[in-house]
Motif scaffolding. Structure first.
Motif, PDB file in Angstrom:
ATOM      1  N   ARG A 159      -0.013  12.987   6.894  1.00 53.01           N
ATOM      2  CA  ARG A 159      -0.150  11.550   7.198  1.00 53.01           C
ATOM      3  C   ARG A 159       0.867  11.121   8.265  1.00 53.01           C
ATOM      4  O   ARG A 159       1.588  10.134   8.100  1.00 53.01           O
ATOM      5  N   ALA A 160       0.893  11.878   9.344  1.00 52.72           N
ATOM      6  CA  ALA A 160       1.869  11.643  10.417  1.00 52.72           C
ATOM      7  C   ALA A 160       1.361  10.575  11.379  1.00 52.72           C
ATOM      8  O   ALA A 160       1.168  10.811  12.574  1.00 52.72           O
ATOM      9  N   TYR A 161       1.153   9.378  10.850  1.00 55.12           N
ATOM     10  CA  TYR A 161       0.675   8.268  11.663  1.00 55.12           C
ATOM     11  C   TYR A 161       1.874   7.511  12.233  1.00 55.12           C
ATOM     12  O   TYR A 161       2.768   7.121  11.478  1.00 55.12           O
ATOM     13  N   PRO A 162       1.914   7.268  13.526  1.00 55.45           N
ATOM     14  CA  PRO A 162       3.042   6.509  14.102  1.00 55.45           C
ATOM     15  C   PRO A 162       3.185   5.140  13.450  1.00 55.45           C
ATOM     16  O   PRO A 162       2.227   4.370  13.390  1.00 55.45           O
ATOM     17  N   GLY A 163       4.373   4.869  12.925  1.00 55.59           N
ATOM     18  CA  GLY A 163       4.642   3.569  12.324  1.00 55.59           C
ATOM     19  C   GLY A 163       4.327   3.445  10.854  1.00 55.59           C
ATOM     20  O   GLY A 163       4.698   2.458  10.214  1.00 55.59           O
ATOM     21  N   ALA A 164       3.657   4.441  10.276  1.00 54.93           N
ATOM     22  CA  ALA A 164       3.283   4.352   8.859  1.00 54.93           C
ATOM     23  C   ALA A 164       4.503   4.591   7.969  1.00 54.93           C
ATOM     24  O   ALA A 164       5.266   5.528   8.177  1.00 54.93           O
ATOM     25  N   LEU A 165       4.679   3.738   6.961  1.00 54.39           N
ATOM     26  CA  LEU A 165       5.790   3.878   6.023  1.00 54.39           C
ATOM     27  C   LEU A 165       5.316   4.089   4.589  1.00 54.39           C
ATOM     28  O   LEU A 165       5.894   4.896   3.862  1.00 54.39           O
ATOM     29  N   ALA A 166       4.268   3.389   4.158  1.00 57.83           N
ATOM     30  CA  ALA A 166       3.769   3.567   2.787  1.00 57.83           C
ATOM     31  C   ALA A 166       2.437   2.852   2.636  1.00 57.83           C
ATOM     32  O   ALA A 166       2.165   1.852   3.309  1.00 57.83           O
ATOM     33  N   ALA A 167       1.619   3.374   1.731  1.00 59.77           N
ATOM     34  CA  ALA A 167       0.388   2.703   1.305  1.00 59.77           C
ATOM     35  C   ALA A 167       0.437   2.603  -0.213  1.00 59.77           C
ATOM     36  O   ALA A 167       0.528   3.626  -0.907  1.00 59.77           O
ATOM     37  N   ASN A 168       0.408   1.379  -0.713  1.00 56.73           N
ATOM     38  CA  ASN A 168       0.567   1.121  -2.150  1.00 56.73           C
ATOM     39  C   ASN A 168      -0.779   0.711  -2.748  1.00 56.73           C
ATOM     40  O   ASN A 168      -1.249  -0.413  -2.535  1.00 56.73           O
ATOM     41  N   PHE A 169      -1.397   1.629  -3.468  1.00 64.18           N
ATOM     42  CA  PHE A 169      -2.707   1.386  -4.070  1.00 64.18           C
ATOM     43  C   PHE A 169      -2.538   0.842  -5.485  1.00 64.18           C
ATOM     44  O   PHE A 169      -1.960   1.501  -6.354  1.00 64.18           O
ATOM     45  N   HIS A 170      -3.060  -0.351  -5.717  1.00 62.74           N
ATOM     46  CA  HIS A 170      -3.035  -0.985  -7.036  1.00 62.74           C
ATOM     47  C   HIS A 170      -4.457  -1.002  -7.601  1.00 62.74           C
ATOM     48  O   HIS A 170      -5.428  -1.131  -6.853  1.00 62.74           O
TER      49      HIS A 170
END
Length: 226
Positions: A159-170
């Motif tokens: 998941r080496a997307y520029p600018g990506a830090l986290a995706a929080n799935f609820h």
């Protein structure tokens, strides 16, 4: 009286069991800042119910929406009970020139991050937020797992997307709804990712009509006093 903080909320804090999420839309850029100030003033002046540990407010980057994210430490409290407990704290959206459905309760299910995060970690500048309703008999958890599995196959596990830090799935307590709150170093990088990765994934998963939601900037967190 609770104070305010400009520290970004800890979405994955370990003492939180439920998040009550409220999205108000239909506002105008001219009134959004005053509406946000009114929300925070209400939070600071109203007694807090037991179990509420933090309230966070986000402003839509297009100037038309507000998102509130209430973190609770509870023991099996129902969605309706949480709504009632938080009733006095909830803004009068109509008076503020916005409209909203009832807030929904979600549990944090999965958090995914790039394998290699930059050091020091950038301050989160953009929070894309989206809601999905299950309409084909699948549970929310199965849908999240399927989407992430498809992403890994097509984009890679790093998941080496520029600018990506986290995706929080609820996921909702009844397992038929999803709330996705992502964290990005910039809105521009989030927009590129949504167009190139998220929109094709949503089409594959049968949620193209739902869309990728709205993008938010952090405004304020009000932690519980004490």
């Amino acid at each position: 009286m609770p104070g305010t903080s400009d520290v970004r909320p800890d979405i994955g804090r370990q003492d939180v069991t439920i998040a009550l999420v409220d999205e108000a839309v239909g506002g105008s850029p001219e009134r959004l800042e005053s509406a946000a100030a009114a929300v925070v003033a209400r939070w600071r002046s109203t007694p807090w119910p037991e179990g509420l540990v933090a309230l966070s407010l986000f402003t839509g980057t297009d100037g038309t929406s507000l998102l509130t994210y209430a973190q609770w430490k509870t023991d099996g409290t129902s969605q309706q009970a949480l709504r009632e407990a938080a009733r006095d704290l909830r803004p009068d959206w109509h008076a503020l020139g916005l409209s909203a459905d009832e807030p929904r309760a979600f549990e944090l299910y999965r958090v995914v991050r790039p394998t290699d995060l930059p050091e020091p970690l950038p301050v989160v500048q953009c929070y894309p937020a989206a809601f999905f309703a299950m309409n084909d008999g699948r549970t929310a958890r199965a849908w999240v797992d399927g989407l992430l599995g498809k992403e890994e196959k097509t984009e890679g596990e790093d998941r080496a997307y520029p600018g990506a830090l986290a995706a929080n799935f609820h996921v909702s307590a009844d397992d038929d709804g999803i709330f996705l709150l992502s964290e990005w170093a910039s809105e521009a990088e989030a927009v590129v990712h949504i167009k190139e990765v998220i929109e094709p994934l949503l089409e594959y998963m049968g949620q193209a009509e739902a869309g990728a939601g709205r993008r938010y900037a952090f405004h304020t967190t009000v932690p519980a006093a004490g």
